[in-house]
Design a protein around this motif. Sequence first.
Motif: not given
Length: 234
Positions: A155, A132, A152, A137-138, A232-234, A135
């Motif tokens: 991903n 996570r 990242a 954005s997170d 989960i958003q990238p 990510s």
Amino acid sequence: MTGKSAVIFGATGGIGAAIADALETDSRFDTVIRFSRSSDSPVPVDLTSEVSIEKAATWLKGARISPSLIFVATGLLHDAEKGPEKSLRQLDPEWLMQNYQVNAIGPALVAKHFLPLMERTEISRFAALSARVGSISDNRLGGWYGYRASKAALNMMIRNLSIEWSRKNDRTIIVALHPGTVDTPLSAPFQSNVPAAKLFDSDYAARHLLDVLDRLEPADSGKIFAWDGAEIQP
């Protein structure tokens, strides 16, 4: 349906071994190949060496095995001398490169050599362990430069692979998976602030990750999913 084959990379690690063990009790699979750096591996594989990855692919092809599942369960967060960076002043180019080599480049090279060998008559799945914290954005805490950035990058590799491979075989699902915080040597130095209910053992994590994979469809290819199935958003 029986006769399926699975290939696990990092099969001596906590999550990788648990994934392989779970698959060996799954009646749908009659062959589970465990690749690792160990001499017990059919071909010792070091994800920092494309030569070793290619040798493993050649061995698999020679064995006439077309896997329907490939799971890359490897990752680097720390070693005996280095850990995740807490600040900019700790950035070290060699450590950054090592993070990228293990966490992003290695899984991409596995895909390069193994995706062409996968089962094509039905849905096949290629998964790599992400996190996570990869990510963008997170990210609200910063730090852990090499680990965050390399995950990242992984991903993005997964997204690229899914797009290209959908043109060759639109029945392939290629995803990144976040296992949560698992009680393994990788997370051991960082578990003190993790609530007991959020610290999973390897078997628990493996079962959930495989359940998530089972539920995915080709339309999910290229995405990132957590152990509980949440995207989960990238």
